[in-house]
Enzyme design. Structure first.
Site, PDB file in Angstrom:
ATOM      1  N   ARG A  98     -41.963-101.489  57.318  1.00 13.08           N
ATOM      2  CA  ARG A  98     -41.993-100.864  58.651  1.00 13.08           C
ATOM      3  C   ARG A  98     -41.247 -99.534  58.641  1.00 13.08           C
ATOM      4  NH1 ARG A  98     -39.650-106.146  61.432  1.00 13.08           N
ATOM      5  NH2 ARG A  98     -38.426-105.886  59.521  1.00 13.08           N
TER       6      ARG A  98
ATOM      7  N   GLY B 174     -42.133-110.489  48.762  1.00 11.15           N
ATOM      8  CA  GLY B 174     -42.807-110.824  47.522  1.00 11.15           C
ATOM      9  C   GLY B 174     -44.295-110.790  47.792  1.00 11.15           C
TER      10      GLY B 174
ATOM     11  N   ASP C  96     -38.249-102.154  53.254  1.00 15.75           N
ATOM     12  CA  ASP C  96     -38.821-102.499  54.555  1.00 15.75           C
ATOM     13  C   ASP C  96     -40.077-101.663  54.793  1.00 15.75           C
ATOM     14  OD1 ASP C  96     -39.451-102.877  57.242  1.00 15.75           O
ATOM     15  OD2 ASP C  96     -37.348-103.010  57.852  1.00 15.75           O
TER      16      ASP C  96
ATOM     17  N   ASP D 177     -44.654-123.926  44.542  1.00 15.04           N
ATOM     18  CA  ASP D 177     -45.548-122.772  44.634  1.00 15.04           C
ATOM     19  C   ASP D 177     -46.423-122.619  43.399  1.00 15.04           C
ATOM     20  OD1 ASP D 177     -45.452-121.370  47.105  1.00 15.04           O
ATOM     21  OD2 ASP D 177     -43.397-120.802  46.684  1.00 15.04           O
TER      22      ASP D 177
ATOM     23  N   LEU E 251     -49.122-110.858  51.163  1.00 11.86           N
ATOM     24  CA  LEU E 251     -48.373-109.607  51.116  1.00 11.86           C
ATOM     25  C   LEU E 251     -47.149-109.717  52.000  1.00 11.86           C
ATOM     26  CD1 LEU E 251     -51.391-107.131  51.448  1.00 11.86           C
ATOM     27  CD2 LEU E 251     -50.364-108.047  49.364  1.00 11.86           C
TER      28      LEU E 251
ATOM     29  N   GLY F 298     -46.051-111.648  55.667  1.00 10.46           N
ATOM     30  CA  GLY F 298     -45.516-110.765  56.696  1.00 10.46           C
ATOM     31  C   GLY F 298     -46.236-109.440  56.818  1.00 10.46           C
TER      32      GLY F 298
ATOM     33  N   GLY G  30     -49.212-108.701  55.287  1.00  4.57           N
ATOM     34  CA  GLY G  30     -50.641-108.984  55.435  1.00  4.57           C
ATOM     35  C   GLY G  30     -51.034-109.315  56.858  1.00  4.57           C
ATOM     36  N   GLU G  31     -50.144-110.002  57.576  1.00  7.04           N
ATOM     37  CA  GLU G  31     -50.443-110.404  58.954  1.00  7.04           C
ATOM     38  C   GLU G  31     -50.164-109.309  59.972  1.00  7.04           C
ATOM     39  OE1 GLU G  31     -48.387-114.073  59.934  1.00  7.04           O
ATOM     40  OE2 GLU G  31     -48.523-114.665  57.829  1.00  7.04           O
TER      41      GLU G  31
END
Length: 341
Positions: A227, A156, A225, A94, A153, A273, A275-276
């Site tokens: 969500r 991490g 989380d 990375d 996003l 996760g 960001g999408e």
């Protein structure tokens, strides 16, 4: 874990969770090569490298720079090479995408003796995601944008300023702790805070653990989380609303800093996760950056599925895209590069 064919089609996939590696690989066709993601390559590895005993030893030495990830990758390497003996393995890093950071962006204003002795510099992370997204943006737009900010996003999180395909600035630094507010990491804080806490009796290991695992959104709300935090905010939970304000304040400031490094903005990209899958995060950042020419279509933003452009129709000067994070494809490309295929 996924198995890809020569055309990058997924032949088999398994999370590996709760399964012995030998059982997982026994249910897949035998691969020609193995690619393993490593968060940290230090200054030693700025490109994918075939793994041997010397490389493995050096990766162990780098483990304390990414304590949440590097040991797990080393364990996965050991397990999969034991399950698949004799198959060449390649480490993909990375940090490698950020090898192009200019000295001004990579250098900390610390004593030279420290920098030289300990290799203290800004390395940057999420490079496999950024590298894939940068290439995918060029495919989708038919050209390489001059100035792109990519927002990875997820649990991490970091941003990258990409100038004509090259990383020139990023929000993470020597370790993945720097930069944005994340699910459990504090992001950038006054470096005097951990020193003060240790001086006043906290154990250094406990401070490090709290900064890695109990800070960020979890420290602000009790959960990392996004969500769950969105659900609480929808019910006007004061703590959740305040946490989102903190999250977006840092995101807005860091995104603006990336555009400053680029001298402007031509494309804004969301991946990872959050960001999408979180249209609210995308919309709020777009509104925060509207002064730079960012404008997105609310309907497109609300119905994202896969790789898609969500720029508002008309004359918005900045193209905004959502791109699925595909580190697996970037790793596959790195394996082929390292093995000369």
């Amino acid at each position: 874990m996924s198995l890809l064919d020569a055309d990058d089609r997924v032949l088999a996939e398994d999370s590996g969770a709760g399964h012995e590696m030998a059982d997982v690989t026994a249910n897949m066709p035998r691969p020609d090569a193995i690619g393993v993601r490593f968060v940290h390559g230090g200054t030693d590895y700025t490109a994918p490298v075939r793994i041997d005993a010397a490389v493995t030893e050096r990766l162990h030495e780098l483990a304390d720079l990414a304590p949440l990830h590097q040991p797990a990758s080393l364990h996965a390497l050991s397990e999969i090479t034991s399950a698949l003996p004799g198959i060449p393995a390649v480490a993909c890093f990375d940090t490698a995408f950020h090898a192009t950071l200019p000295a001004a962006a990579a250098t900390y204003a610390l004593p030279a003796e420290w920098r030289e002795r300990f290799g203290l510099r800004r390395y940057g992370f999420h490079g496999l995601s950024f590298s894939y997204a940068a290439r995918r943006v060029s495919e989708m737009l038919g050209t390489v944008p001059t100035r792109t900010v990519i927002c990875h996003l997820g649990s991490g999180a970091s941003l990258c300023a990409v100038a004509e395909g090259r990383s020139i600035d990023t929000t993470m630094g020597f370790t993945p702790l720097e930069g944005l507010v994340m699910a459990s990491r504090a992001g950038s804080i006054d470096p005097g805070i951990p020193l003060w806490l240790i001086k006043h009796g906290l154990d250094p290991a406990d401070v490090n653990r709290a900064l890695e695992r109990d800070s960020g959104l979890r420290g602000l709300t009790g959960t990392g989380d996004m969500r769950r935090i969105r659900d609480l905010a929808a019910d006007r939970d004061v703590t959740a609303l305040a946490a989102l304000d903190v999250y977006h304040h840092r995101l807005r400031a860091c995104a603006a800093a990336m555009t400053a490094s680029l001298g402007g903005l031509d494309a804004l990209v969301f991946t990872g996760g959050v960001g999408e899958h979180d249209p609210s995060v995308r919309m709020r950042l777009a509104e925060d950056l509207s002064y730079l020419g960012v404008s997105i279509d609310p309907d497109l933003n609300a119905s994202v599925d896969g790789d898609v452009e969500i720029t508002a129709p008309g004359a918005a000067p900045v193209r905004t895209l959502v791109i699925e994070a595909r580190e697996d494809l970037e790793i596959a490309a790195g394996v082929r590069e390292a093995l000369g295929d």
